[in-house]
Design an enzyme around this catalytic site. Structure first.
Site: not given
Length: 824
Positions: A56-57, A244-245, A307, A665
DNA sequence: CCGTGGTCAGTTTTT
DNA sequence: CTGACCACGG
């Protein structure tokens, strides 16, 4: 700020709006169809549901880069919000790599930083000055504590922490003291006293010219609603907003986004670009930019409800789950291909998160192959568990994995201690992210309070803090006297210091106050030059040095015999180094700017050069990061899920998401470890394996030592690996501890979970010595340590601990109830 | 007003 | 086991 060239060097081809010639190729290369969609879709609202590790980044940065490259947007029209400052820095860097230097014109920051920027420019409209200070949680807690005491709210069971968290929750819902008072049941005396504390708190902040963290968002929303023409300024400016997030936004942040993406209100004349603090609010609209035409800005949000781990601080998962309803016509793109982890890790992650019921089905997949199995380990104690981590880190490192590619996660900060002890002993270089924060140390807060006293003299809290630091012989009585004097003469506390002779205090104290006043005045002259003057970049560094030396603060530390004061001096030196660094990066930075930066840095931000060391952090801090090898430690009930979460609605589910974040992660190596006993507050207690472990299919985990091993056979742990060495354990004996029963049960029940060999089922079979009576002098035999003599017995009931001096193994502490021991 | 010694309490995650 | 806080005595 000059406009950076729009096009990157080497890309001077004809990029016209909407055109997609060859110059875009590099931005679109290597994207899968969904990613491509997410990068190129144009419309008013776009939701990118991005599973962990789905790139996504990369999508976000390319989307921005493409907007710039195709001249669909001017850099200044882009507002990108990230969760941490570090993420913001990384994003800026990555965009810069793609399109060159233009990233400087964009706003890429956290919600909080963006709001500070807006508030600094607009604060004067509603009773603040642009020199306002930002109260961190410690500051507000101190203030609330005072108010709780004043109102005797503790009589109603209010602790400062409880009041603080309740106020914070209210503010995240955009409630202020008045609106709360209006709808609260004030017949209830407890509610009334809370309401009063809340009101006083808000008035104190206003009087101190200060905002707390939550205010930064809430007051900005307030500003936009109260001054539509101000809101229009920003609506006109920001044409592309990217968040984001998004799953971790709270209601206030959600409202802020709504305010910004709303069509122009049309109220008030077109605002003139007005200058504030020497900076223009917006830049002239570029010819090539699309006409705003009253349309709301285009909004792109990226998130993953799996998340969402910040509900406890007001994050509202509905923001993302109801996005399509909130923004009709929104496009949704799903990114499910994972580019980070091996399939074993992803399967475990999918299996775990699948237990959350009200989620949209989403399955991560990867074409990277199964990879290594997940390694499981159960230690006898937390130190034993830590030893496993250290051994494994060492083994991986010898195999060529750099330390910087390994990370150790835990649920609570306190768990880091045991890990540290062992890592130090094992000579593994590590760094703790977070932990005791630099800016929370007393001497640092003191030094910053000096700066605040200069930058924002209205901030009584700061001035009071430094009043007697270093010791000047000014105590409570004098402080109250000054406060009263200030009130009587309608002065700020700071200004009252300028009248020592009128306070009616002794000559010695008068002199001390006068001296402090003089130092502050002198520093102000340097740091707050008359408008128009351009101060040298080093003002903050110079001012701080002056304050610390002339106030006698440094001297007092140097004169001290306390060995800790030496460290404090070093910390202050480091702070001064920080101000120099700040000057280098922000040649025109003011004291207020510096204080802002300091107030808004977070743990995750100082990741900078963790080069070559293993990273230790909480699972929360781990969000957004990735490592080749990950160790998730303390996978026990009451830890993950944390005990406190059990009672809270949605708590266990959030904990499961947190665990999910932890395991996703990892790129190639995932380790899950736990301990059978854990010492907390000096007391040892029995720990149970986390329920989340049994949600992972058993065949994915290779148990070096399973909980069943320890329970059915007593501790194997310390015997083979005890003390220091422990080497020889990591690898060769891989199957040594696999329970014999496992193979069979696996064949019979292939779908069985790891818990089959776990104690939950076997609880009754946990070794239990009952109430074996031991007392000093008794001789015992331990399965691993051999014979020894009891030195003393501490603790009560099930937590009785024997301190045993073994003939060959030395001193050990054993939990009598479960230790594999017999009395001789 | 300062420092000591003692008690006491509290232990989740963070912008 | 720590760290914060309080009451006391110099």
């Amino acid at each position: 700020m000059t406009d950076a060239p729009l096009l990157a060097p080497g890309n001077t081809g004809s990029a016209r709006p909407g055109s997609s010639d060859h110059s875009d190729a590099d931005l679109l290369a290597g994207l899968n169809p969904q990613q491509l969609d997410a990068v190129t879709y144009r419309g008013s609202a776009l939701l990118i549901v991005a599973g962990a590790g789905s790139g996504k980044t990369s999508v976000l940065t390319r989307r921005i880069a493409l907007l710039l490259r195709r001249r669909e947007a001017w850099p200044s029209q882009i507002l990108a919000i990230t969760f941490t400052n570090k993420a913001a820095g990384e994003m800026r860097e990555r965009v810069a790599q793609l399109v060159g230097d233009v990233s400087r014109g964009m706003w890429i920051s956290t919600f909080h930083s963006a709001c500070v920027r807006i508030l600094r420019r607009e604060a004067e409209r509603f009773g603040f000055t642009k020199a306002f200070t930002i109260y961190d949680s410690g500051d507000s807690r101190a203030l609330i504590k005072r108010l709780v005491k004043e109102h005797e709210a503790d009589a109603f069971g209010f602790t400062p922490a409880a009041v603080q968290s309740r106020i914070s929750k209210l503010k995240n819902e955009l409630q202020d003291a008045e609106s709360f008072a209006r709808q609260a049941n004030l017949a209830d005396p407890a509610e009334r006293v809370f309401s009063e504390v809340f009101g006083d708190y808000q008035r104190s902040l206003q009087k101190a010219n200060a905002f707390d963290f939550d205010d930064l968002i809430g007051q900005t929303v307030f500003l936009f609603r109260a001054f539509p023409e101000v809101a229009d300024t920003y609506r006109r400016r920001f044409r592309h907003i990217l968040i984001d997030e998004y799953q971790d936004t709270n209601h206030a942040q959600y409202s802020l986004i709504h305010e910004l993406t709303r069509p122009l209100s049309g109220k008030g004349a077109a605002p003139e670009p007005y200058a504030s603090n020497g900076m223009m609010i917006f830049e002239p609209e570029p010819q090539t930019a699309p006409d705003a035409g009253g349309e709301g800005a285009s909004l792109t949000v990226v998130g993953d409800s799996d998340q969402s781990i910040y509900a406890f601080r007001g994050a509202d998962i509905r923001n993302i789950s109801e996005f399509e309803r909130d923004f009709p016509g929104a496009k949704v793109v799903l990114l499910e291909q994972n580019y980070r982890s091996t399939n074993n890790i992803l399967q475990a992650a999918n299996a775990v998160i699948g237990n959350n019921f009200d989620r949209k089905e989403k399955k991560l997949w990867s074409d990277r192959g199964a990879g290594e199995k997940i390694v499981g380990f159960t230690g006898y104690s937390q130190h034993d568990e830590a030893q496993f981590v250290a051994d494994e880190v060492d083994a991986l490192h010898r195999d060529g994995m750099p330390y910087s590619e390994m990370a150790v996660f835990y649920r609570t900060n306190s768990q880091s201690r045991a890990l540290e002890e062992i890592l130090i002993r094992a000579a593994v270089p590590y760094k703790i992210m977070g932990g005791t924060k630099f800016y929370e140390r007393a001497e640092i807060k003191d030094a910053l309070a000096y700066l605040v006293a200069v930058a924002n003299p209205a901030d009584d809290m700061a001035v009071r803090r430094i009043l007697n630091r270093p010791r000047r012989g000014i105590g409570d009585v004098t402080e109250t006297t000054i406060a009263r004097f200030a009130e009587e003469h309608e002065l700020s506390f700071r200004d009252a210091l300028a009248h020592p002779a009128e306070l009616g205090v002794g000559p010695k104290i008068q002199a001390a106050i006068g001296q402090l006043d003089a130092v502050l005045t002198e520093a102000s002259a340097i740091m707050l030059p008359a408008t128009g003057d351009v101060p040298p970049p080093t003002v903050v560094a110079e001012g701080l040095t002056l304050l610390l030396s002339k106030s006698g603060y440094m001297d007092a530390l140097r004169a001290s015999r306390d060995p800790q004061d030496e460290a404090r001096l070093e910390n202050l030196d480091e702070l001064i180094a920080v101000t120099r660094e700040f000057a280098r990066n922000n040649p025109e930075g003011t004291v207020a700017d510096f204080l802002t930066e300091v107030a808004l840095v977070s743990d995750a931000d100082d990741l900078d050069d963790s080069s070559g060391v293993v990273s230790l952090m909480t699972m929360h801090t781990a969000k957004g990061l990735e490592f080749d090898a990950v160790f998730v430690t303390g996978v026990e009930e009451d830890l993950i899920p944390h005990r406190i979460s059990a009672g809270e609605p949605g708590g266990p589910q959030e904990e499961r998401r947190l665990f999910y974040v932890g395991i996703t992660r990892a790129r190639t190596r995932l380790h899950l470890s736990l301990a059978m006993t854990r010492a907390q507050f000096g007391e040892v207690s029995v720990a149970m394996p986390s329920r989340f472990l049994q949600e992972i299919p058993a065949e994915l985990i290779d148990w070096r030592q399973s909980p069943g091993d320890i329970n059915s056979r007593g501790s194997r742990t310390l015997g083979g690996r005890g003390g220091f060495g422990g080497s020889g354990f990591g690898g060769s004996g891989r199957d040594r501890f696999a329970p014999r029963e496992l193979a069979k049960s696996d064949r019979l029940k292939p779908l069985s979970t790891a818990m089959d060999k776990f104690p939950n089922r076997v609880t009754g079979k946990v070794r239990d010595n009952g109430d074996l009576e031991l007392s000093a002098g008794d001789r015992i035999r331990h399965d691993d340590f051999g014979e020894g003599r009891v030195d003393q017995v501490t603790g009560e009931g099930a937590k009785r601990v024997a301190h045993v001096r073994f003939d060959s193994a030395g001193m050990k502490k054993l939990l009598i109830k479960i230790a594999p021991i017999t009395k001789l």
